[in-house]
Design a protein around this motif. Structure first.
Motif, short mmCIF file in Angstrom:
data_model
loop_
_atom_site.label_atom_id
_atom_site.label_comp_id
_atom_site.label_asym_id
_atom_site.label_seq_id
_atom_site.Cartn_x
_atom_site.Cartn_y
_atom_site.Cartn_z
N MET A 1 0.84 -1.17 0.00
CA MET A 1 0.00 0.00 0.00
C MET A 1 0.89 1.23 0.00
O MET A 1 2.01 1.21 0.44
CB MET A 1 -0.86 -0.03 1.24
CG MET A 1 -1.75 1.16 1.35
SD MET A 1 -2.97 0.91 2.61
CE MET A 1 -1.99 0.13 3.85
N ASN A 2 0.32 2.27 -0.47
CA ASN A 2 1.06 3.52 -0.44
C ASN A 2 0.12 4.62 -0.03
O ASN A 2 -0.95 4.76 -0.58
CB ASN A 2 1.63 3.83 -1.82
CG ASN A 2 2.79 4.78 -1.70
OD1 ASN A 2 2.65 5.88 -1.17
ND2 ASN A 2 3.93 4.38 -2.18
N VAL A 368 4.72 2.54 -9.14
CA VAL A 368 5.84 1.60 -9.14
C VAL A 368 5.86 0.80 -7.84
O VAL A 368 6.08 -0.42 -7.85
CB VAL A 368 7.18 2.37 -9.33
CG1 VAL A 368 8.35 1.41 -9.37
CG2 VAL A 368 7.13 3.22 -10.59
N HIS A 369 5.62 1.48 -6.74
CA HIS A 369 5.58 0.82 -5.43
C HIS A 369 4.55 -0.31 -5.42
O HIS A 369 4.83 -1.42 -4.98
CB HIS A 369 5.26 1.88 -4.36
CG HIS A 369 5.02 1.33 -2.99
ND1 HIS A 369 5.95 1.42 -1.97
CD2 HIS A 369 3.96 0.69 -2.45
CE1 HIS A 369 5.46 0.86 -0.88
NE2 HIS A 369 4.25 0.40 -1.14
N GLU A 370 3.36 -0.02 -5.92
CA GLU A 370 2.30 -1.04 -5.90
C GLU A 370 2.68 -2.24 -6.77
O GLU A 370 2.42 -3.38 -6.41
CB GLU A 370 0.97 -0.46 -6.37
CG GLU A 370 0.41 0.65 -5.51
CD GLU A 370 0.45 0.37 -4.03
OE1 GLU A 370 0.29 -0.79 -3.61
OE2 GLU A 370 0.66 1.32 -3.25
N ALA A 372 5.66 -3.26 -7.37
CA ALA A 372 6.71 -4.00 -6.65
C ALA A 372 6.12 -4.97 -5.64
O ALA A 372 6.70 -6.01 -5.34
CB ALA A 372 7.66 -3.02 -5.96
N HIS A 373 4.94 -4.65 -5.14
CA HIS A 373 4.27 -5.56 -4.19
C HIS A 373 3.93 -6.90 -4.83
O HIS A 373 3.64 -7.87 -4.12
CB HIS A 373 2.99 -4.93 -3.66
CG HIS A 373 3.19 -4.08 -2.45
ND1 HIS A 373 3.78 -4.56 -1.29
CD2 HIS A 373 2.86 -2.79 -2.20
CE1 HIS A 373 3.80 -3.58 -0.39
NE2 HIS A 373 3.26 -2.50 -0.91
N GLN A 374 3.90 -6.97 -6.15
CA GLN A 374 3.67 -8.28 -6.76
C GLN A 374 4.76 -9.25 -6.31
O GLN A 374 4.52 -10.43 -6.15
CB GLN A 374 3.63 -8.19 -8.29
CG GLN A 374 2.40 -7.43 -8.81
CD GLN A 374 1.09 -8.02 -8.31
OE1 GLN A 374 0.85 -9.22 -8.41
NE2 GLN A 374 0.24 -7.18 -7.73
N ASP A 391 7.19 -6.59 3.35
CA ASP A 391 6.52 -6.18 2.11
C ASP A 391 6.71 -4.69 1.84
O ASP A 391 7.13 -4.29 0.75
CB ASP A 391 5.04 -6.59 2.07
CG ASP A 391 4.25 -6.17 3.29
OD1 ASP A 391 4.77 -6.28 4.41
OD2 ASP A 391 3.09 -5.73 3.14
N GLU A 392 6.48 -3.84 2.84
CA GLU A 392 6.56 -2.40 2.57
C GLU A 392 8.00 -1.92 2.37
O GLU A 392 8.26 -1.11 1.49
CB GLU A 392 5.88 -1.60 3.69
CG GLU A 392 4.37 -1.83 3.80
CD GLU A 392 3.60 -1.57 2.51
OE1 GLU A 392 4.18 -1.01 1.55
OE2 GLU A 392 2.41 -1.94 2.45
N GLY A 393 8.91 -2.41 3.20
CA GLY A 393 10.30 -1.99 3.05
C GLY A 393 10.83 -2.37 1.67
O GLY A 393 11.43 -1.55 0.97
#
Ligand SMILES: [Zn+2]
Length: 733
Positions: A1-2, A368-370, A372-374, A391-393
Motif C-alpha cells: 500500500m502507499n 511503481v511501489h504497488e 513491486a508488491h507483486q 513487504d513495505e520496506g
C-alpha cells in the motif's frame, strides 16, 4: 500500500499525481485444481479424503451473485484444504474480514477522511450505510453440517473428526455479504464496487504455537497474510458490468440481463474483484504478458494516459522480473477507483486512485511501489501484521531501485540517502507497535536498511541474494528470520549479524558514508521542490498565469525573484510585521533552495527599477504608499489587477484591509508580481496571525491556486479568488 503522508515540510515523498487472457493461468506449478476438488476421493466413510494428487495448496471454488441494487453478495464456497502441518487438526479457521465493517471501530482508520467527506456530500446516507459484514449461513462437509462460530472476524469450524497430517478435507460454506457504502477495501461508492475480503479465506496456521491466526484486520494499517491458493470464482453480475478479477477470465450468459464471469487464478495470494458499469478496459499484450487497465473514460485523452501507464507497467514488471524473479502470471490488472491518497496492492492486480489532469506518469512513484508488491506480498508473502517491513520496506526500496536504474535523479537512491531523524521503533516491529507511523518505519527506514545491504554487498551480489530469496519463498510466506538466513548463506555470518542488528534494534540510521552530504541534501531538496511545483502546473495546464504558487514554480525553474520591502512604514509594529513575513518566507525559501534578492532601500530600488527588476518576478510587501515599487508603477499595477478582477483602488481605499493579489509584472508580461498588502498603518492583532498563515499557504503547491484574497479586520477572508487544486484535499489537515 502507499499512502500520501503529510510531512513537516508538506513535501510528499511521491506526488500521487499520482483483452481477456485466453491462456490458462497455470502458475508455474499446478494445473486445474478445481476439477479435483469437485470429485474428492472419499476415504472410508469419514468426512476426510485422501488427496491423491498430493496437492499442496488449498483450492477454492466460489459461486457468487452480486445484487447491485441491495449491494449484497450471496455466495457458496467449496474449499479443499490439505493438512500440510505436522499437527492433527480438529478445527479450521477462516478470516471473515468483511466483518471488520460491522462497526466503525473495527473498520480501517485509513479511509476515515474519505468517508467523512462522502458522508458530508451525501447527507441521505446514514451511519449504518457505511457498515456491512458477512453472515455465514452454514458450513458442511460432504453434505453434513459442521459446527462453526463466526466472531471477531474469525470463522472457526469444528471438523468433528481429526484431520491427520497429509489428509484433506472439503468444506462447503454458504454466506451473505453486505457491502458498506463509502471507502473501504470492501465497499461501494458511486459507480464502483470494491471487492476485497468478501468471502471467508483460510487463515495461516502457525506450527510453532499450534494455532490458527485469528487476528482481526488491522484498524491502523493492513494485515493481509495468506497462503497462496488456487481459486476458481464465478461472479454473476449485470451483463453491462465490467469486472476485474485475478487470473484467466471467461464469460457466459446467465439469466436475462446478467452474465457469469469465471476467474481461474492458481497459485495466487488473494482474490479480489472490482466492478463497474462504466469501466472501460484497455489491454496490451507483449511477450506473453497481458496488462489491462480498468478505467473511467471521464476526461479528454484518457485512453492515451492509460496507454502510457500500461507502458510504464511493462517497464516496471520487466525490471523486477529481471532483478528478482520472473513475474509468472500471464496477466496483470490495474484498476482505477475513488481511493484518495492511497493505492493498494493485491495479487495480480493493483488499485489506483482517480487519474486527475495530465499526470506525470514517469514520476508517479506509488504506481511503481504497488507493482513491486507483486514480488513482496503477492509472490513472496509475509505476515503483514507482524512483519510489515518485509513487504513495505522491499516494495519501497524496489521502487527507488527502479528509478535509480532508470536514471531518474529525483526518485533514485538519493531519496534513501537523505536521512531523516532516527526513530525508536525497530524495523521488525509489529503494526501495533509502530502505531501511526508505519510509513516512517516500514517504508522509509525499511528501504534505507535494504539500501545499506545493497551498498554492503554491491549490486551484483545483492541481486543474486534477492534471486535466492525469491526462489526460496515464491508462493510461500517469508519471515525476517528466513530472510536473514538467506543473507547468512549468501553473504556470511558477519554481514547477517550486522544487518540483523539494523533490523531488530531501535534507532536505526543509515551508515554515514552512505548518506548525502549537507550540500548534496540542499541540492536534492531544491530539485525535489522544483519537480513537485512544476509537475503540479504541468498537470493542470488550465490554471491561469496569475497564480500565487506559480511564482515559486517560475523561480525554481531559474527565473529571478526579488522581494521589495516597504521603506516608508510609519510604525515599529508595521516594520516588525514586515520582518516577520519576510522571515517566514525566508524559512521556506531556504528549505526549497530559493535565493531571492531583497531590496530594502529606495536608492537601490531606483537603480534597479528599469533593468534588473523588469526581468525579475517580484514579491512586494506592505502598505501601497510605503512601498517604492508600488508607488512607481501604480497605474500599471491597477491595470494588471483589473484583468484578474481585483478591484485595486476600491480595496486600497478602505481602512483595515489586508491580503494579497498576484498580477503580471507591470513591465513584463512573462513575469509575475505578488503583493502582500495591508491598508492601515499595520496589521491589527486579530489579523496578524491569519495574515501570516495565509501568506505561506498561498505559496504552497498543495493548496488552492490563489489569485487574490482580502482579509477583513477580524482576519477572516472577505473576498477571494482561487482555482480549486484537486490535491488540496489530500493535504488538508
Ligand atoms: Zn505498499
Amino acid at each position: 500500500m502507499n499512502k500520501l503522508k503529510h510531512l513537516n515540510t508538506k513535501l510528499p515523498k511521491c506526488m500521487i499525481a499520482g483483452s481477456l487472457v485466453v491462456a490458462l493461468s497455470t502458475g508455474p506449478v499446478f494445473g486445474t485444481g478445481i476439477a479435483m476438488a469437485a470429485k474428492p476421493t472419499i476415504q472410508n466413510d469419514s468426512l476426510l479424503e485422501a488427496d491423491a494428487a498430493v496437492h499442496q495448496l488449498a483450492r477454492y471454488q466460489v459461486d457468487a451473485r452480486l445484487d447491485e441494487k441491495k449491494m449484497t453478495i450471496h455466495g457458496t464456497e467449496t474449499v479443499t484444504y490439505r493438512n500440510n502441518t505436522k499437527d492433527t487438526l480438529d478445527n479450521i479457521v477462516f478470516h471473515t474480514f468483511a466483518d471488520a465493517n460491522r462497526s466503525k471501530e473495527t473498520q480501517s482508520g485509513m479511509f476515515e477522511n474519505s468517508n467523512e467527506r462522502m458522508a458530508k456530500e451525501n447527507p441521505d446516507k446514514k451511519p449504518e450505510d457505511f457498515l456491512g459484514g458477512i453472515d455465514i449461513n452454514n458450513v458442511k462437509s460432504l453434505g453434513q453440517p459442521l459446527k462453526f462460530d463466526n466472531s471477531n472476524q474469525a470463522l472457526k469450524v469444528a471438523l468433528g473428526q481429526a484431520l491427520q497430517p497429509g489428509q484433506s478435507i472439503t468444506l462447503e460454506l454458504e454466506f451473505d455479504v453486505k457491502i458498506p457504502y463509502g471507502s473501504q477495501r470492501l465497499s461501494h461508492y458511486k459507480n464502483i464496487i470494491n471487492g476485497a475480503h468478501w468471502f471467508p479465506v483460510l487463515s495461516v496456521y502457525n506450527p510453532a504455537d499450534h494455532t490458527w491466526d485469528k487476528t482481526p484486520y488491522s484498524t491502523t494499517f493492513e494485515s493481509d497474510y495468506y497462503d497462496s491458493a488456487d481459486y476458481q470464482v464465478t461472479m454473476n453480475v449485470p451483463a453491462d458490468y465490467q469486472i476485474s478479477m485475478p487470473g484467466t477470465l471467461t464469460v457466459q450468459d446467465a439469466e436475462a440481463g446478467r452474465k457469469m464471469v469465471t476467474a481461474t487464478a492458481n497459485n495466487t495470494r488473494e482474490f479480489v474483484f472490482f466492478t463497474s458499469p462504466d469501466f472501460k478496459v484497455e489491454s496490451v499484450t507483449r511477450d506473453g504478458l497481458t496488462i489491462q487497465y480498468y478505467y473511467f473514460d471521464n476526461q479528454k485523452d484518457k485512453k492515451q494516459i492509460i496507454d502510457q501507464y500500461i507502458d510504464q507497467a511493462f517497464k516496471v514488471i520487466n525490471f523486477f522480473s529481471e532483478k528478482y524473479g520472473k513475474y509468472p502470471y500471464p496477466e496483470f490488472r490495474i484498476v482505477e477507483s475513488y481511493v484518495e491518497g492511497i493505492a493498494v496492492e493485491f495479487s495480480r492486480m493493483i488499485q489506483m486512485g482517480m487519474i486527475e489532469g495530465q499526470p506525470d506518469i514517469s514520476n508517479h512513484s506509488a504506481f511503481v511501489h504497488e507493482i513491486a508488491h507483486q514480488w513482496f506480498h503477492s509472490l513472496i508473502g509475509n505476515n503483514s501484521e507482524k512483519e510489515s517491513f518485509l513487504d513495505e520496506g522491499f516494495a519501497d526500496f524496489s521502487m527507488v531501485y527502479f528509478y535509480e536504474k532508470q536514471g531518474n535523479p529525483l526518485n533514485g537512491f538519493k531519496v534513501i540517502q537523505f536521512d531523516e531523524v532516527s526513530l525508536d521503533s525497530p524495523l521488525d516491529a509489529t503494526n501495533d507497535k509502530v502505531g501511526d507511523s508505519p510509513d516512517a518505519i516500514f517504508y522509509k527506514k525499511g528501504r534505507q536498511a535494504i539500501y545499506e545491504l545493497y551498498r554492503t554487498l554491491g549490486e551484483e551480489k545483492f541481486d543474486e541474494l534477492m534471486q535466492t530469496y525469491f526462489d526460496q519463498y515464491v508462493y510461500k510466506n517469508a519471515t525476517i528470520e528466513g530472510l536473514l538466513q538467506v543473507v547468512e548463506n549468501k553473504a556470511g555470518k558477519k554481514i547477517r549479524d550486522e544487518w540483523e542488528a539494523d533490523l531488530r534494534q531501535p534507532n536505526y540510521s543509515l551508515k554515514s558514508e552512505y548518506r548525502l552530504t549537507a550540500d548534496e541534501e540542499a541540492a536534492y531538496m531544491y530539485e525535489q521542490f522544483k519537480s513537485i511545483y512544476h509537475s503540479v502546473f504541468v498537470q493542470f495546464p488550465e490554471v491561469p498565469s496569475e497564480t500565487m504558487s506559480r511564482i515559486i514554480d517560475k523561480t525554481l525553474q531559474g527565473e529571478p525573484l526579488t522581494i521589495i520591502l516597504s521603506d516608508r512604514l510609519t510604525s515599529d509594529k508595521a516594520t516588525k510585521q514586515q520582518d516577520q513575513l519576510l522571515n517566514q518566507f525566508q524559512g521556506f525559501f531556504q528549505i526549497a533552495g530559493i535565493k531571492p534578492t531583497i531590496i530594502t532601500e529606495r536608492q537601490v530600488l531606483k537603480n534597479k527599477l528599469k533593468k534588473e527588476l523588469g526581468d525579475s518576478n517580484i514579491i512586494v510587501i506592505g502598505k501601497p504608499d510605503a512601498n517604492g515599487f508600488v508607488q512607481a508603477l501604480k497605474s500599471g499595477i491597477i491595470k494588471r489587477a483589473d484583468t484578474v478582477g481585483f478591484k485595486w483602488q476600491e480595496i486600497m481605499k478602505k481602512s483595515n484591509q489586508s491580503g494579497a493579489y498576484i498580477i503580471k509584472h507591470p513591465y513584463n508580461q512573462n513575469r509575475l508580481m505578488l503583493h502582500y498588502f495591508w491598508t492601515g498603518d499595520h496589521l491589527s492583532d486579530q489579523t496578524a496571525d491569519p495574515f501570516m498563515a495565509k501568506a505561506l499557504e498561498s505559496l504552497n503547491f498543495s493548496n488552492h491556486f490563489y489569485q487574490y484574497y482580502v482579509l477583513n479586520n477580524a482576519g477572516k477572508s472577505s473576498i477571494e479568488q482561487k482555482i480549486e487544486n484537486p490535491y488540496a484535499k489530500l493535504f488538508a489537515e
